[in-house]
Write a protein that holds these residues in place. Structure first.
Motif, short mmCIF file in Angstrom:
data_model
loop_
_atom_site.label_atom_id
_atom_site.label_comp_id
_atom_site.label_asym_id
_atom_site.label_seq_id
_atom_site.Cartn_x
_atom_site.Cartn_y
_atom_site.Cartn_z
N GLN A 107 0.85 -1.02 -0.07
CA GLN A 107 0.09 0.04 0.06
C GLN A 107 0.89 1.27 -0.04
N THR A 108 1.97 1.19 0.61
CA THR A 108 2.81 2.31 0.82
C THR A 108 3.52 2.58 -0.59
N LEU A 109 3.65 1.60 -1.25
CA LEU A 109 4.41 1.69 -2.67
C LEU A 109 3.40 2.49 -3.67
N THR A 110 2.17 2.18 -3.29
CA THR A 110 1.24 3.02 -4.12
C THR A 110 1.37 4.52 -4.15
N ALA A 111 1.68 5.14 -2.98
CA ALA A 111 1.52 6.45 -2.71
C ALA A 111 2.57 7.10 -3.37
N PRO A 112 2.22 8.20 -4.03
CA PRO A 112 3.15 9.28 -4.85
C PRO A 112 3.87 9.96 -4.09
N ILE A 113 5.07 9.32 -3.42
CA ILE A 113 6.01 10.03 -2.59
C ILE A 113 7.01 9.42 -2.76
N SER A 114 8.23 10.20 -2.49
CA SER A 114 9.51 9.97 -2.45
C SER A 114 10.00 8.80 -1.59
N ARG A 115 10.66 7.75 -2.09
CA ARG A 115 11.02 6.44 -1.37
C ARG A 115 12.06 7.13 -0.27
N SER A 116 12.87 7.94 -0.55
CA SER A 116 13.69 8.27 0.57
C SER A 116 13.20 9.10 1.69
N ALA A 117 11.73 9.62 1.32
CA ALA A 117 11.18 10.21 2.63
C ALA A 117 10.51 9.29 3.41
N VAL A 118 10.13 7.97 2.62
CA VAL A 118 9.57 6.88 3.32
C VAL A 118 10.60 6.30 4.49
N VAL A 119 12.01 6.19 3.91
CA VAL A 119 13.23 5.53 4.76
C VAL A 119 13.37 6.59 5.70
N ALA A 120 13.30 8.15 5.43
CA ALA A 120 13.90 9.11 6.33
C ALA A 120 12.69 9.35 7.57
N GLY A 121 11.62 9.21 7.22
CA GLY A 121 10.41 9.29 8.10
C GLY A 121 10.55 8.16 9.42
N GLN A 122 10.70 7.11 8.98
CA GLN A 122 10.71 5.95 10.02
C GLN A 122 12.35 6.14 10.69
N LEU A 123 13.19 6.61 9.97
CA LEU A 123 14.55 6.77 10.62
C LEU A 123 14.53 7.83 11.68
N GLY A 124 13.78 8.98 11.33
CA GLY A 124 13.76 9.94 12.49
C GLY A 124 12.98 9.55 13.61
N VAL A 125 12.08 8.56 13.54
CA VAL A 125 11.38 8.07 15.04
C VAL A 125 12.44 7.17 15.76
N GLN A 126 13.38 6.54 14.75
CA GLN A 126 14.32 5.64 15.47
C GLN A 126 15.64 6.66 16.23
N LEU A 127 16.06 7.84 15.46
CA LEU A 127 16.80 8.74 16.03
C LEU A 127 16.34 9.36 17.31
N THR A 128 14.83 9.60 17.20
CA THR A 128 14.24 10.44 18.45
C THR A 128 14.27 9.59 19.48
N LEU A 129 14.14 8.13 19.40
CA LEU A 129 14.12 7.26 20.58
C LEU A 129 15.70 7.08 20.97
N GLY A 130 16.46 7.09 20.16
CA GLY A 130 17.87 6.84 20.56
C GLY A 130 18.54 7.99 21.34
N LEU A 131 18.16 9.43 21.01
CA LEU A 131 18.54 10.57 21.69
C LEU A 131 17.89 10.40 23.24
N VAL A 132 16.53 9.98 23.18
CA VAL A 132 15.92 9.98 24.58
C VAL A 132 16.97 8.88 25.20
N GLN A 133 17.16 7.73 24.83
CA GLN A 133 17.94 6.62 25.37
C GLN A 133 19.37 7.23 25.66
N SER A 134 20.02 7.86 24.82
CA SER A 134 21.38 8.50 25.12
C SER A 134 21.25 9.53 26.11
N GLY A 135 20.47 10.42 26.29
CA GLY A 135 20.23 11.32 27.50
C GLY A 135 20.04 10.59 28.75
N LEU A 136 19.12 9.52 28.64
CA LEU A 136 19.00 8.46 29.89
C LEU A 136 20.39 7.91 30.49
#
Length: 272
Positions: A107-136
């Motif tokens: 379903q995601t593949l049918t969306a007219p959006i950049s594939r790099s944006a899909v990867v970057a969006g999920q990566l952003g969530v991982q980095l947010t969690l990583g920063l919280v863990q790092s601060g902890l």
């Protein structure tokens, strides 16, 4: 006969800007993570266990002649910081495997959006969690006796190194997931990567106390680069030539890993 007049209406292909698309993907993964609060809880608890466990078990290591540090917990904190983002990063691809198995990916593949944006969006969530863990990690380390004479500048440099390391392993995990499309393969390959990356680095032991062959490997290990940057920065004796050079290496590897993930995404799309 009466002629029927027809009109060809222009068709518009819906599209979204890169930032908008990445933001929506980020929101989707963030909501998923919040709904699975136990996963966030485990992810935040893990570095606490590590820093307290390793800090107590190997506390006497700091007294070994030639170790070069009066407090093992101060020495250990940057290593646990990088281990935390490493272990979190290598599991980033499991979400893609779940999407593939559930049919969401198609379903995601049918969306007219950049594939790099899909990867970057999920990566952003991982980095947010990583920063919280790092601060902890840094807070728990401080409460456990670690000290950071490098101040705010040292903390920011350590977090920058941790973030670049997280990108490398998060994007690499995504690329492996989209290539193998197998949870078992991803878990097996992840274990083969994270264990050597951890124990063949300067994360938990001073390099001068390692066997010669481990020292050699450690010099070329990105985990060691990040640990050494963070350790010197937090200690307030930043080696700026080394830090600038190796931050550049980490950034280059992060860009290469991101490109690999996007290429794997497009490769997956071509087979559907």
């Amino acid at each position: 006969m009466t002629a029927i007049t027809t009109y060809d209406l222009p068709r518009e292909t819906p599209s979204a800007g890169w930032l908008v698309a990445a933001g929506q993907i980020y929101r989707r993964w963030a909501v998923n993570n919040v709904r699975e609060a136990w996963g966030i809880g485990v992810g935040l608890l893990q570095p606490v266990v590590w820093i307290l466990l390793f800090g107590q078990v190997f506390k006497s290591v700091g007294s070994i002649p030639g170790f070069g540090s009066g407090s093992y917990i101060t020495f250990l904190a940057p290593g646990i910081l990088m281990m935390t983002v490493l272990y979190s990063g290598v599991w980033a691809g499991t979400s893609y495997i779940e999407d593939i198995d559930n049919g969401v990916m198609n379903q995601t593949l049918t969306a007219p959006i950049s594939r790099s944006a899909v990867v970057a969006g999920q990566l952003g969530v991982q980095l947010t969690l990583g920063l919280v863990q790092s601060g902890l990690v840094l807070v728990i380390g401080y409460l456990g006796g670690a000290r950071y004479p490098g101040g705010v500048t040292g903390v920011l440099l350590a977090l920058a190194a941790a973030t670049l390391l997280a990108i490398i392993f998060c994007a690499g995990s995504v690329a492996i997931a989209l290539t193998t499309r197998s949870q078992i393969a991803l878990i097996g390959l992840s274990q083969m990567i994270i264990l050597p990356a951890t124990f063949l680095s300067s994360g938990m032991m001073a390099p001068n106390l390692m066997p010669g062959w481990v020292q050699t490997i450690s010099k070329y290990n990105p985990v060691s680069w990040a640990v050494d940057i963070g350790r010197s920065a937090l200690a307030g004796n930043t080696d700026w030539p080394f830090t600038s050079e190796h931050l550049g290496y980490l950034a280059a590897l992060a860009a290469l890993s991101f490109w690999w993930a996007v290429s794997a995404f497009r490769g997956y799309q071509r087979t559907q």
